[in-house]
Design a protein around this motif. Structure first.
Motif, PDB file in Angstrom:
ATOM      1  N   TRP A  38      -0.331 -10.055  10.642  1.00  0.00           N
ATOM      2  CA  TRP A  38      -0.454  -8.688  11.778  1.00  0.00           C
ATOM      3  C   TRP A  38      -0.974  -7.900  11.121  1.00  0.00           C
ATOM      4  O   TRP A  38      -1.040  -7.456   9.302  1.00  0.00           O
ATOM      5  CB  TRP A  38       1.286  -7.853  11.090  1.00  0.00           C
ATOM      6  CG  TRP A  38       1.334  -7.087  12.278  1.00  0.00           C
ATOM      7  CD1 TRP A  38       0.434  -6.405  12.900  1.00  0.00           C
ATOM      8  CD2 TRP A  38       2.510  -5.627  11.790  1.00  0.00           C
ATOM      9  NE1 TRP A  38       1.523  -5.041  13.270  1.00  0.00           N
ATOM     10  CE2 TRP A  38       2.345  -4.768  12.413  1.00  0.00           C
ATOM     11  CE3 TRP A  38       3.540  -5.837  10.500  1.00  0.00           C
ATOM     12  CZ2 TRP A  38       3.127  -3.563  13.017  1.00  0.00           C
ATOM     13  CZ3 TRP A  38       4.067  -4.505  10.821  1.00  0.00           C
ATOM     14  CH2 TRP A  38       3.857  -3.361  11.989  1.00  0.00           C
ATOM     15  N   SER A  39      -1.962  -7.633  11.619  1.00  0.00           N
ATOM     16  CA  SER A  39      -3.622  -6.502  10.882  1.00  0.00           C
ATOM     17  C   SER A  39      -2.959  -5.982   9.944  1.00  0.00           C
ATOM     18  O   SER A  39      -3.920  -5.323   9.530  1.00  0.00           O
ATOM     19  CB  SER A  39      -4.748  -6.869  11.777  1.00  0.00           C
ATOM     20  OG  SER A  39      -3.694  -5.434  13.323  1.00  0.00           O
ATOM     21  N   ALA A  40      -1.912  -4.740  10.803  1.00  0.00           N
ATOM     22  CA  ALA A  40      -2.201  -3.594  10.131  1.00  0.00           C
ATOM     23  C   ALA A  40      -1.250  -3.048   9.091  1.00  0.00           C
ATOM     24  O   ALA A  40      -1.270  -2.116   7.816  1.00  0.00           O
ATOM     25  CB  ALA A  40      -0.791  -2.332  10.818  1.00  0.00           C
ATOM     26  N   GLU A  41      -0.707  -5.007   8.525  1.00  0.00           N
ATOM     27  CA  GLU A  41      -0.093  -5.052   7.351  1.00  0.00           C
ATOM     28  C   GLU A  41       0.179  -6.185   6.692  1.00  0.00           C
ATOM     29  O   GLU A  41       1.062  -7.049   6.449  1.00  0.00           O
ATOM     30  CB  GLU A  41       1.438  -4.688   7.342  1.00  0.00           C
ATOM     31  CG  GLU A  41       2.115  -3.212   7.697  1.00  0.00           C
ATOM     32  CD  GLU A  41       1.503  -1.943   7.097  1.00  0.00           C
ATOM     33  OE1 GLU A  41       1.434  -2.262   5.683  1.00  0.00           O
ATOM     34  OE2 GLU A  41       1.966  -0.771   7.102  1.00  0.00           O
ATOM     35  N   PRO A  42      -1.868  -6.506   6.503  1.00  0.00           N
ATOM     36  CA  PRO A  42      -1.668  -8.569   6.172  1.00  0.00           C
ATOM     37  C   PRO A  42      -1.199  -8.632   4.817  1.00  0.00           C
ATOM     38  O   PRO A  42      -0.699  -9.612   4.548  1.00  0.00           O
ATOM     39  CB  PRO A  42      -3.415  -7.907   5.708  1.00  0.00           C
ATOM     40  CG  PRO A  42      -3.536  -6.383   5.564  1.00  0.00           C
ATOM     41  CD  PRO A  42      -2.659  -6.393   6.728  1.00  0.00           C
ATOM     42  N   LEU A  43      -0.830  -7.343   3.778  1.00  0.00           N
ATOM     43  CA  LEU A  43      -0.291  -7.764   2.222  1.00  0.00           C
ATOM     44  C   LEU A  43       1.225  -8.050   2.949  1.00  0.00           C
ATOM     45  O   LEU A  43       1.372  -9.210   2.303  1.00  0.00           O
ATOM     46  CB  LEU A  43      -0.004  -6.528   1.583  1.00  0.00           C
ATOM     47  CG  LEU A  43      -1.579  -6.181   1.696  1.00  0.00           C
ATOM     48  CD1 LEU A  43      -0.498  -4.890   0.289  1.00  0.00           C
ATOM     49  CD2 LEU A  43      -2.224  -6.963   0.199  1.00  0.00           C
ATOM     50  N   LEU A  44       2.192  -8.211   3.894  1.00  0.00           N
ATOM     51  CA  LEU A  44       3.718  -9.287   4.349  1.00  0.00           C
ATOM     52  C   LEU A  44       3.328 -10.163   4.431  1.00  0.00           C
ATOM     53  O   LEU A  44       4.504 -11.221   3.838  1.00  0.00           O
ATOM     54  CB  LEU A  44       3.510  -8.478   5.420  1.00  0.00           C
ATOM     55  CG  LEU A  44       4.482  -7.160   5.530  1.00  0.00           C
ATOM     56  CD1 LEU A  44       5.226  -6.297   6.916  1.00  0.00           C
ATOM     57  CD2 LEU A  44       5.341  -6.381   4.600  1.00  0.00           C
ATOM     58  N   TYR A  45       2.350 -10.797   4.400  1.00  0.00           N
ATOM     59  CA  TYR A  45       1.935 -12.519   4.732  1.00  0.00           C
ATOM     60  C   TYR A  45       1.240 -13.185   3.504  1.00  0.00           C
ATOM     61  O   TYR A  45       0.448 -14.352   3.185  1.00  0.00           O
ATOM     62  CB  TYR A  45       1.206 -12.641   5.989  1.00  0.00           C
ATOM     63  CG  TYR A  45       1.614 -11.723   6.922  1.00  0.00           C
ATOM     64  CD1 TYR A  45       3.440 -12.563   7.621  1.00  0.00           C
ATOM     65  CD2 TYR A  45       1.732 -10.749   7.174  1.00  0.00           C
ATOM     66  CE1 TYR A  45       3.470 -11.931   8.357  1.00  0.00           C
ATOM     67  CE2 TYR A  45       2.088 -10.031   8.806  1.00  0.00           C
ATOM     68  CZ  TYR A  45       3.243 -10.335   8.925  1.00  0.00           C
ATOM     69  OH  TYR A  45       3.902  -9.906   9.657  1.00  0.00           O
ATOM     70  N   GLU A  46       1.429 -12.564   2.575  1.00  0.00           N
ATOM     71  CA  GLU A  46       0.166 -12.805   1.231  1.00  0.00           C
ATOM     72  C   GLU A  46       1.817 -13.171   0.225  1.00  0.00           C
ATOM     73  O   GLU A  46       2.238 -12.577   0.527  1.00  0.00           O
ATOM     74  CB  GLU A  46      -0.945 -12.314   0.273  1.00  0.00           C
ATOM     75  CG  GLU A  46      -1.403 -11.403   1.604  1.00  0.00           C
ATOM     76  CD  GLU A  46      -2.558 -11.019   1.357  1.00  0.00           C
ATOM     77  OE1 GLU A  46      -2.783 -10.490   0.056  1.00  0.00           O
ATOM     78  OE2 GLU A  46      -3.639 -10.503   2.082  1.00  0.00           O
ATOM     79  N   ASP A  47       1.260 -13.701  -0.865  1.00  0.00           N
ATOM     80  CA  ASP A  47       2.039 -13.585  -2.439  1.00  0.00           C
ATOM     81  C   ASP A  47       2.460 -12.702  -2.956  1.00  0.00           C
ATOM     82  O   ASP A  47       1.391 -11.144  -2.956  1.00  0.00           O
ATOM     83  CB  ASP A  47       1.091 -15.027  -3.312  1.00  0.00           C
ATOM     84  CG  ASP A  47       1.025 -16.649  -2.821  1.00  0.00           C
ATOM     85  OD1 ASP A  47       2.078 -16.095  -1.515  1.00  0.00           O
ATOM     86  OD2 ASP A  47       0.579 -17.173  -3.251  1.00  0.00           O
ATOM     87  N   ILE A  48       3.731 -11.927  -3.659  1.00  0.00           N
ATOM     88  CA  ILE A  48       3.982 -10.473  -3.775  1.00  0.00           C
ATOM     89  C   ILE A  48       2.521 -10.771  -4.891  1.00  0.00           C
ATOM     90  O   ILE A  48       2.697 -11.364  -5.678  1.00  0.00           O
ATOM     91  CB  ILE A  48       5.044 -10.419  -4.166  1.00  0.00           C
ATOM     92  CG1 ILE A  48       5.826 -10.997  -3.118  1.00  0.00           C
ATOM     93  CG2 ILE A  48       5.303  -9.274  -4.927  1.00  0.00           C
ATOM     94  CD1 ILE A  48       6.952 -11.080  -3.662  1.00  0.00           C
ATOM     95  N   LYS A  49       2.153  -9.910  -5.576  1.00  0.00           N
ATOM     96  CA  LYS A  49       1.296  -9.329  -6.047  1.00  0.00           C
ATOM     97  C   LYS A  49       1.137  -8.034  -6.741  1.00  0.00           C
ATOM     98  O   LYS A  49       1.439  -6.935  -5.090  1.00  0.00           O
ATOM     99  CB  LYS A  49      -0.122  -9.422  -5.391  1.00  0.00           C
ATOM    100  CG  LYS A  49      -0.923  -9.202  -4.423  1.00  0.00           C
ATOM    101  CD  LYS A  49      -2.238  -9.994  -4.554  1.00  0.00           C
ATOM    102  CE  LYS A  49      -2.523  -9.185  -3.321  1.00  0.00           C
ATOM    103  NZ  LYS A  49      -4.115 -10.233  -2.375  1.00  0.00           N
TER     104      LYS A  49
END
Length: 294
Positions: free
Chosen positions: A239-250
């Motif tokens: 989801w382009s608005a919140e790309p961090l949601l789809y990445e490993d947690i960092k």
């Protein structure tokens, strides 16, 4: 199981992680926020405020129809009492007298059926305000609030507004933000003292800085075994608005340096110094005359 806030503080990342735990898993994570507390209990009738409420039920029409039939007597009772006590709907005795606790428990029972899970986790940040009411309906429930350094929260608001033309809600003023963050922090501190066994505070910085350790603490709190795989990103979604949601947690302070001037950060820290101390946050140093921070 409720994730109750606060907005722009990492609620969605925590919610995504819980949705990938086997106890709460629904397949592909769906970030729908039910808004069930407000939509089902704060108005005279259900009305037209149902898109999220139905969506959270796994878009299961049969489960939804069963729910509405089950609560039909309570809805009639609610309409009957509303002219007399409706103005006090937010007060716990009135809220219960109107059948709100019954409606909410019934809703989440059918939501579990629609989502095909044994346990339901729900995330609606505005529910922090309704925590006492939710506790009244679910005395054995568990609630998590995620807290984040206010300068980073404000940066997240302003970043979202700058990068998403539809996010007009993120154009928040410093005055409004500080009042909101203070109120939410003080509520969270109050609730963790009142219900230490049922209300858990998670700092965003702890969760993203050492996710394995912090998620193990969260799993112990909700009575489930640790599931490290739940921490992994889902790179097949985006989801382009919140790309961090789809990445490993960092760790992330996205927005602080780019969208928050140093003088604004210092101002916010000064205004919120007292509630920040409740969660061991240090104030933001003020910039000196030559541009260095003092």
């Amino acid at each position: 199981m409720f994730v109750v806030g606060a907005a722009r503080s990492g609620t969605s990342v925590l919610y995504r992680t819980l949705l990938q735990h086997p106890a709460f898993a629904i397949g592909t994570p769906d970030f729908t926020e039910s808004f069930a507390v407000t939509a089902l209990t704060m108005y005279r009738d259900i009305g037209d405020r149902l898109a999220n409420v139905q969506g959270f039920m796994g878009h299961d029409d049969a489960a939804w129809d069963q729910f509405t039939r089950t609560v039909a007597p309570v809805r009639r009772w609610r309409r009957l009492l509303w002219p007399v006590v409706g103005r006090w709907v937010g007060r716990r005795p009135v809220w219960r007298a109107l059948g709100s606790a019954i409606v909410l428990r019934t809703y989440f029972d059918f939501a579990a059926r629609g989502r095909r899970v044994g346990r339901v986790v729900e995330k609606t940040p505005v529910n922090l305000t309704f925590t006492p009411l939710i506790r009244s309906a679910f005395p054995n429930g568990r609630m998590i609030v995620i807290i984040r350094h206010p300068v980073d929260v404000l940066g997240s608001y302003w970043r979202r507004h700058a990068t998403d033309a539809n996010a007009t809600w993120a154009d928040i003023s410093i005055n409004e933000f500080c009042a909101t963050w203070r109120a939410e922090a003080e509520m969270a501190d109050d609730f963790r003292r009142r219900w230490p066994d049922a209300f858990l505070v998670v700092r965003y910085e702890d969760f993203t800085g050492d996710p394995d350790r912090e998620f193990a603490r969260i799993c112990a709190f909700v009575g489930e075994p640790m599931a490290a795989d739940a921490l992994r990103g889902r790179h097949d979604d985006y989801w382009s608005a919140e790309p961090l949601l789809y990445e490993d947690i960092k760790p992330s302070a996205q927005g602080r340096e780019q969208f928050i001037p140093a003088e604004v950060a210092a101002d916010v820290s000064a205004r919120l110094a007292a509630p920040m101390r409740l969660f061991d946050y240090a104030p933001q140093p003020a910039p000196s005359a030559d541009g260095d921070r003092q």
